[in-house]
Write a protein that holds these residues in place. Sequence first.
Motif, PDB file in Angstrom:
ATOM      1  N   CYS A 160      -0.536  -6.054   4.314  1.00  0.00           N
ATOM      2  CA  CYS A 160      -1.678  -6.411   3.463  1.00  0.00           C
ATOM      3  C   CYS A 160      -1.442  -6.004   2.016  1.00  0.00           C
ATOM      4  O   CYS A 160      -2.100  -6.495   1.109  1.00  0.00           O
ATOM      5  CB  CYS A 160      -2.945  -5.750   3.982  1.00  0.00           C
ATOM      6  N   ALA A 161      -0.544  -5.036   1.806  1.00  0.00           N
ATOM      7  CA  ALA A 161      -0.175  -4.551   0.456  1.00  0.00           C
ATOM      8  C   ALA A 161      -1.247  -3.682  -0.202  1.00  0.00           C
ATOM      9  O   ALA A 161      -1.128  -3.363  -1.388  1.00  0.00           O
ATOM     10  CB  ALA A 161       0.208  -5.698  -0.475  1.00  0.00           C
TER      11      ALA A 161
ATOM     12  N   CYS B 290      -5.054   2.157   3.992  1.00  0.00           N
ATOM     13  CA  CYS B 290      -4.345   1.367   5.013  1.00  0.00           C
ATOM     14  C   CYS B 290      -5.311   0.909   6.115  1.00  0.00           C
ATOM     15  O   CYS B 290      -5.955   1.733   6.770  1.00  0.00           O
ATOM     16  CB  CYS B 290      -3.205   2.178   5.625  1.00  0.00           C
TER      17      CYS B 290
ATOM     18  N   CYS C  60       2.209  -2.023  10.640  1.00  0.00           N
ATOM     19  CA  CYS C  60       1.884  -2.671   9.360  1.00  0.00           C
ATOM     20  C   CYS C  60       1.558  -4.154   9.503  1.00  0.00           C
ATOM     21  O   CYS C  60       2.277  -4.897  10.161  1.00  0.00           O
ATOM     22  CB  CYS C  60       3.055  -2.490   8.400  1.00  0.00           C
TER      23      CYS C  60
ATOM     24  N   CYS D 111      -1.645  -0.631   0.214  1.00  0.00           N
ATOM     25  CA  CYS D 111      -1.000   0.632  -0.173  1.00  0.00           C
ATOM     26  C   CYS D 111      -0.219   0.481  -1.482  1.00  0.00           C
ATOM     27  O   CYS D 111      -0.120   1.434  -2.259  1.00  0.00           O
ATOM     28  CB  CYS D 111      -0.095   1.148   0.947  1.00  0.00           C
TER      29      CYS D 111
HETATM   30  S1  SF4 Z   1      -1.754  -0.660   3.595  1.00  0.00           S
HETATM   31 FE1  SF4 Z   1       0.479  -0.827   3.457  1.00  0.00          FE
HETATM   32  S2  SF4 Z   1       1.194   0.131   5.353  1.00  0.00           S
HETATM   33 FE2  SF4 Z   1      -0.974  -0.315   5.681  1.00  0.00          FE
HETATM   34  S3  SF4 Z   1      -0.979  -2.330   6.634  1.00  0.00           S
HETATM   35 FE3  SF4 Z   1      -1.183  -2.673   4.437  1.00  0.00          FE
HETATM   36  S4  SF4 Z   1       0.946  -2.985   3.720  1.00  0.00           S
HETATM   37 FE4  SF4 Z   1       1.059  -2.070   5.751  1.00  0.00          FE
END
Ligand code: SF4
Length: 472
Positions: free
Chosen positions: A317-318, A374, A314, A320
């Motif tokens: 990045c948020a 993601c 991870c 998700c």
């Molecule tokens: S989408 Fe969620 S799990 Fe994937 S890198 Fe971003 S914060 Fe991490």
Amino acid sequence: MIRVGDAANAPDFPEAAKHALGNAQLRRNVRHATDVIRGKRALVVGETADWQALREAGRRIKAHVLEHLDTYLTRFEENCHRAGGRVHWAADADAANRIIVDIIKSHGGSEVIKVKTMTSDETRLNRALEAAGIAPYETDLADLIIQLGDDRPSHIVVPALHRNRAEIREIFLRGMGLRELGGEPEDLTTAARRFLREKFLRVPIGFSGANFLVAGTGGVCVVESEGNARMCLTLPRVLITLAGIEKIVPTFEDLEVFLQLLPRSATGERMNPYNTLWTGVTPGDGPEEFHVVLLDNGRTKVLADREARETLHCIRCAACLNACPVYRQTGGHAYGSIYSGPIGAILTPQLQGMSHSRSLPYASSLCGACYEVCPVKINIPEILIHLRRRIVEEQGSYLERLAMKGAALAFTDGRWFTRAQTIGRLLQRPFTAGGYVVKAPGPLAAWTATRDLPAMPAQSFRQWWAARGGRA
Ligand code: SF4
């Protein structure tokens, strides 16, 4: 002690979510903010022709690092030392806090300016600093709102996402001791600028998190939008960085991949306005003393679980969170952890221990939206299922384990499946009306209280087929 903020004492997700769902203003704020970020992300991802190739490259680099983590960590340590930095190893949250307090005390410090550091929320550093008589000042705008409002972060990238402008104005009026303040964005940012500028120029010790640690150079990278991190990283005499051991990338060139993936996924920008990279110390330029504290705090446990280790890919990045239909209804506080949303649902229980936060792997509809967005292709739905299995195996009641064994038997053997259907038809009779099971017995009642469960038909397809002699 391994700790993820206050997650060990947080209420279960369903209870906390119920509370959050009753707050209409919070839900409006979260929905609006996530809609805006999702729209921006979709635009900049859509215009990137090689987006899927970038995602795959990000996944491969992270998987490679985890296979050789010991090598890259020691390489980082050697190169950081060579460049004039000092590396400290912290097995858990308390050890990290102790190291940081000791460094500040060794300089006679009583204040520290902080920026871009979720990991310090994980270790509860601010409480340790205050207990040692050291005043921490958050300098990221959103973190400042949280600190002045005595609040908790609700989002990984935009921690004060649950607050709207009017609420922020109230927080600034109270927290900065102002008598008047306009409500426009410029008024709020001007107030924050005045408040923080004085601290940037006065406090000689700075503290930061890290987006990436570059093993090949011993350097650290922080990305941001405001420029506050740049101030915090360059003005103080002493700089301390706290980073999880998974933040390593092998070479400087690898940043090329992540500096494209991260801003697009996090804030919908093509690149971050400020990308700060520094390596050790340079006389006459920036901090004179630089420390990096490398934190384990449960990460090696995650690494040991081959089915779930990609959780450590991870890059925070948020994306998700913004895509998750559960997060978008409840906001982040319901997760009881500084890591909320789908990544929080898999990271918190693994770091903190499955006996705490055991409701989190169930805080998902398994729709797969998190996996699709993601940038490093973490298969969150698969890990959620894996963690649910671990919970049942490690902590499930005898009845639950028996039920799971029975289900496994029925789904792997056609004869047992037919028998289970016959038993099911008999058992459902007292609870069925109008073709639906209206109120299931015992603990199953919670399931039918909010859902329609069609009753099992009197005849299965196979029985119907057999009755017709196998002809359509
Ligand atoms: S989408 Fe969620 S799990 Fe994937 S890198 Fe971003 S914060 Fe991490």
